[in-house]
Structure formats: structure tokens, C-alpha cells
Design a protein around this motif. Structure first.
Motif, PDB file in Angstrom:
ATOM      1  N   ASN A 136       0.814  -1.220   0.000  1.00  0.00           N
ATOM      2  CA  ASN A 136       0.000   0.000   0.000  1.00  0.00           C
ATOM      3  C   ASN A 136       0.845   1.266   0.000  1.00  0.00           C
ATOM      4  O   ASN A 136       0.318   2.376   0.061  1.00  0.00           O
TER       5      ASN A 136
ATOM      6  N   LEU B  99       3.194   2.110   2.324  1.00  0.00           N
ATOM      7  CA  LEU B  99       3.703   2.510   3.636  1.00  0.00           C
ATOM      8  C   LEU B  99       5.174   2.128   3.776  1.00  0.00           C
ATOM      9  O   LEU B  99       5.559   0.983   3.535  1.00  0.00           O
TER      10      LEU B  99
ATOM     11  N   ILE C  18      -1.335   2.508  15.025  1.00  0.00           N
ATOM     12  CA  ILE C  18      -1.663   2.410  13.603  1.00  0.00           C
ATOM     13  C   ILE C  18      -3.164   2.560  13.380  1.00  0.00           C
ATOM     14  O   ILE C  18      -3.614   3.302  12.490  1.00  0.00           O
TER      15      ILE C  18
ATOM     16  N   GLN D  70      -5.367   5.529  11.370  1.00  0.00           N
ATOM     17  CA  GLN D  70      -6.010   5.117  10.118  1.00  0.00           C
ATOM     18  C   GLN D  70      -7.529   4.990  10.236  1.00  0.00           C
ATOM     19  O   GLN D  70      -8.165   4.397   9.367  1.00  0.00           O
TER      20      GLN D  70
ATOM     21  N   PRO E 267      -1.327   5.576   3.145  1.00  0.00           N
ATOM     22  CA  PRO E 267      -0.071   4.928   3.566  1.00  0.00           C
ATOM     23  C   PRO E 267       1.130   5.295   2.704  1.00  0.00           C
ATOM     24  O   PRO E 267       2.267   5.358   3.201  1.00  0.00           O
TER      25      PRO E 267
ATOM     26  N   LYS F  77       2.428  -5.976   8.791  1.00  0.00           N
ATOM     27  CA  LYS F  77       1.910  -6.475   7.509  1.00  0.00           C
ATOM     28  C   LYS F  77       0.506  -7.055   7.661  1.00  0.00           C
ATOM     29  O   LYS F  77      -0.376  -6.818   6.828  1.00  0.00           O
TER      30      LYS F  77
ATOM     31  N   GLN G 241      -1.985  -4.183   8.076  1.00  0.00           N
ATOM     32  CA  GLN G 241      -2.250  -3.427   6.847  1.00  0.00           C
ATOM     33  C   GLN G 241      -2.996  -4.263   5.808  1.00  0.00           C
ATOM     34  O   GLN G 241      -3.821  -3.737   5.057  1.00  0.00           O
TER      35      GLN G 241
ATOM     36  N   LYS H 192      -6.844  -4.170   5.838  1.00  0.00           N
ATOM     37  CA  LYS H 192      -7.523  -2.902   5.562  1.00  0.00           C
ATOM     38  C   LYS H 192      -7.534  -2.612   4.065  1.00  0.00           C
ATOM     39  O   LYS H 192      -6.672  -3.078   3.320  1.00  0.00           O
TER      40      LYS H 192
END
Length: 433
Positions: A20, A22, A118, A122, A196, A217, A220, A223
Motif C-alpha cells: 500500500n 507505507l 496504527i 487510520q 499509507p 503487515k 495493513q 484494511k
């Protein structure tokens, strides 16, 4: 996951860019009790005119990056600070001209606190009611800074040097600008800058990098994010002709607070990130040679009563701007400005600028750097501020060591220009008879 070992400081940095976008950096530090996590977006107070490349641009009220930082901690189910506290961690956040960062520190429950960091960043939650409530709180903060002489002095010289650029605007905005902020504005800025691909996550402490990377990982991957787009930021073009040479303001202070500013222009900078880091380091060394507290110039100014213990200077370097400011409390502001300006303009003939002094100063700079690495908080806060392409905070020792006297002088030639100066006085209020 890439692994880079820095032999000079005996540190190993792990890094990876997730699908993504990040950017994740992990720094294991064996034997340290605390762990710091810092989640940062490349978005600050100067980013008020923007859009995606090839799409329309929009302009938002000043102070919105700072306002957004405040609002992200408030969720429908309660305040995130309380959640961190219950998990044995302390949390904080800050907004600068170019960055907004959220961080936690803890001695236990690292995974739980990292996921909390995080997840709350987010998961935005803004409503018209909560936004309006926050305006009063931030308005009080703005007023507090307006009553701070040092803050007014700093933004006074910024306004002189950058009359069009949003750098001269208070990071928190103004009472009028924050009053114009809406929940839709916040979502618009959030969706643009909190993707990200525009963010960096840095974790430092006694951690297992493989394990921590797996946590991140997994988080993320669960999402969904919008597609990665290129952000276009718009800034007004300025020339040296637009610098305001002098201005003054009266406040309830006992002595005049004088500041001399020296503005750089982006067109004069070296092209590559590596060259820019070298330029920044060389210029910092030059200013220390000329006006550091062990220099002959400093001692002469101090003994003459032109400066005192309030004297200080700083070279600021970031995306879209770089400048130096020199400030002191003094009864002779005109003499102060004249003397500092003369020292800077005549740096090539200054006896302080020599090989022996440079070698000593480089050792001193390296000593301070190595000492700073004992603080995980320093590392966490500085790391995302010191990203120059592939170079990081940990490349700095080699850069310091390689700077030559000629490179120091060349940096001075590029930066110190007679028509790039400005001065600002914050003077005591004169009572009328």
C-alpha cells in the motif's frame, strides 16, 4: 525486508515498503527497556494548496494540519490517550511545517500499543459537532502563542523572509482560519495526505524486527485503501525582491528582542538528496565556526555587551524552504544586526574558518550525535525529519567526516547573499506621556 548495517554507529536498520506504499523502518536496540513507535505523514502546516496530479487543486484554511492532529485522538468511543494509558503507554503528537507525527512509548505490551497507534491514525472520526467544539480549544492555544514573545519574534522574521509562502503562518492557523474549518475539509485533507504511501512508520527498542514486521503487515493487509496517487502541492514563487528588509512590533518585554534572518532559495540548492544533506551539514559547521560559543566572534560580541546568554542561532532546512536566524535580547539591536551581518558576509576572510577549527568542530558535532543515539526518543523523533532520499539519520557521521573546508566555504557562497537578509525587532511598549 531490507537490512542495512551502519558500521560507524554499530546499528542495523530494517526497512520495507508495503504494497500500500507505507514505508516501515525498524531499529532493534538490545538492552533498552522502552520501545518507541512513531507514525508520521509527510503533511504539515504549509500544505494548504494541493491536489492530485492531473486533477483539480483545492485550497483549505490555514491551521488545518494541526487541527486534524488534534481531532484524530478523539473517537466515537472515547479518547485514544486514555486507551494508551490503560495499556501502560504514553502517547503524544506534533505538527510541524512539513510533518504530522503520532507516537507512543512503552515498556510492555508493545504489540497492543503499536496496533493502537496504527489503527487510531487510520480511522478518522469527525462530525460537525466535535469540530466546532475543538475550535474553542485550539483558539485558546493560538491566543497563548500570540502572547509568547519568542513565538512572535520567530514568526515576525518568517513573515519578513516569506511574505507569500505559508511558512509565515502560525502552524495552528489564526482564529479566523480555524473558524472556517469543516468536517468535510478534515476528511478531504485526511484522504489526501494520510494515505499509507505518504506515511512512514518507525519503531525502535528491544524488538524482534521479523516479528514486528509481521504484525504490521497483517494489520495493513486487513484494511482497504484507495489507489496510490501522486500529490501535487502548490507554493507561491518568491524572489529576493519580495523579502521585507525590516519590521518591528511592540510587546510587554523588558528589552528589545532582535533577530536577523537569512533566507535561502530552492533554485540555489544542490540537486540530489545526498548533496543537500552535505550542504546542510557544511552550512551548520560554517555557522558554528563563525558564531559558536567558543568562537572569537562570539566572545567579542559577548564582552562588548552586544549579545548575552539569550543569543542563539539555527539553520532550518526542509522541503520548499531553508533559512538561518540569529537572535538575542539586546539594548543595541542595530549594532547586533550590523555585526552579525558583517561576520556572515565576510566569512571567507574570517580567521576562525580554518582547517584546525573545522577538525575540532567536526569531532564535537560527532560527539553530540553519538550521545544523542542513547535516547530512543531522539532517534524516533529525528528519524523521519532526516530522510534525504536513501540517506537517513544514521548516515550523518560519514557525511560529517567527509565535509572539507572548501565544501564549507562553497556552502557559504551559495547561501550567504547580501540581498537575502531581513531583521525584526520585538520592542518594549513605549508609554505615552
Amino acid at each position: 525486508m531490507n537490512k542495512k548495517h551502519y558500521a560507524t554507529i554499530n546499528e542495523t536498520l530494517f526497512e520495507e515498503v508495503l504494497p500500500n506504499g507505507l514505508k516501515v523502518y525498524l531499529l532493534p536496540k538490545k538492552g533498552f527497556h522502552k520501545t518507541y513507535g512513531l507514525f508520521s505523514t509527510n503533511y504539515g502546516s504549509i500544505d494548504n494548496h494541493f491536489g492530485y496530479s492531473g486533477e483539480g487543486l483545492s485550497q483549505v484554511p490555514d491551521g488545518i494540519a494541526h487541527f486534524l492532529e488534534h481531532k484524530l485522538f478523539e473517537k466515537e468511543e472515547g479518547d485514544v490517550f486514555q486507551k494508551f494509558g490503560e495499556q501502560g503507554a504514553s502517547a503524544n503528537a506534533f505538527t510541524s511545517f512539513t510533518r504530522t507525527s503520532y507516537l507512543f512509548s512503552t515498556t510492555n505490551q508493545v504489540k497492543k500499543n503499536l496496533m493502537t497507534l496504527i489503527d487510531f491514525v487510520q480511522d478518522p472520526y469527525f462530525t460537525p459537532e466535535t469540530v466546532n467544539k475543538e475550535k474553542g480549544i485550539i483558539g485558546q492555544e493560538i491566543q497563548m502563542y500570540q502572547d509568547d514573545p519568542n513565538w512572535r519574534q520567530f514568526f515576525g522574521i518568517l513573515n519578513n523572509m516569506y511574505p507569500k509562502h505559508p511558512l509565515h503562518i502560525d502552524i495552528a492557523g489564526t482564529i479566523a482560519s480555524i473558524d472556517a474549518i469543516t468536517a468535510d475539509d478534515l476528511y478531504h485533507c485526511y484522504e489526501t495526505f494520510y494515505h499509507p504511501s505518504n506515511m512512514t512508520l518507525f519503531v525502535v527498542g528491544d524488538i524482534d524486527p521479523e516479528e514486528v514486521m509481521d504484525w504490521i503487515k497483517t494489520n495493513q493487509a486487513s484494511k482497504t485503501f484507495s489507489e496510490i496517487k501522486t500529490i501535487e502541492r502548490v507554493f507561491p514563487e518568491e524572489t529576493a525582491k519580495e523579502i521585507i528588509p525590516f519590521s518591528r512590533l511592540q510587546m510587554p518585554v523588558t528589552r528589545t528582542k532582535a533577530v536577523l534572518g537569512l533566507r535561502g532559495f530552492q533554485a540555489d540548492l544542490p540537486e540530489t538528496p545526498a548533496e543537500q544533506l552535505l550542504f546542510r551539514t557544511a552550512l551548520n559547521l560554517l555557522l558554528q565556526l563563525l558564531l559558536g560559543n567558543t568562537s572569537q566572534n562570539y566572545l567579542e560580541l559577548y564582552q562588548a555587551g552586544i549579545i548575552d546568554d539569550t543569543f542563539g542561532f539555527e539553520f532550518s532546512f526542509d522541503r520548499t524552504f531553508h533559512f538561518a536566524d540569529f537572535a538575542t535580547d539586546t539594548h543595541t539591536p542595530d549594532v547586533f544586526v550590523e555585526k552579525i551581518q558583517a561576520i556572515l558576509l565576510n566569512f571567507e576572510d574570517d580567521p576562525e574558518v580554518n582547517e584546525a577549527n573545522l577538525a575540532l568542530l567536526k569531532k564535537k558535532m560527532l560527539g553530540k550525535y553519538f550521545q544523542s543515539l542513547n535516547s530512543l526518543e531522539y532517534i524516533a523523533n529525528q528519524f523521519t525529519q532526516d530522510l534525504f532520499g536513501d540517506l537517513t539519520l544514521f548516515d550523518l557521521p560519514e557525511v560529517i567526516q567527509q565535509v572539507s573546508l572548501e565544501q564549507v566555504k562553497e556552502a557559504g557562497r551559495q547561501f550567504i547573499q547580501a540581498d537575502h537578509f531581513s531583521s525584526f525587532y520585538l520592542e518594549p511598549i513605549v508609554k505615552e506621556d
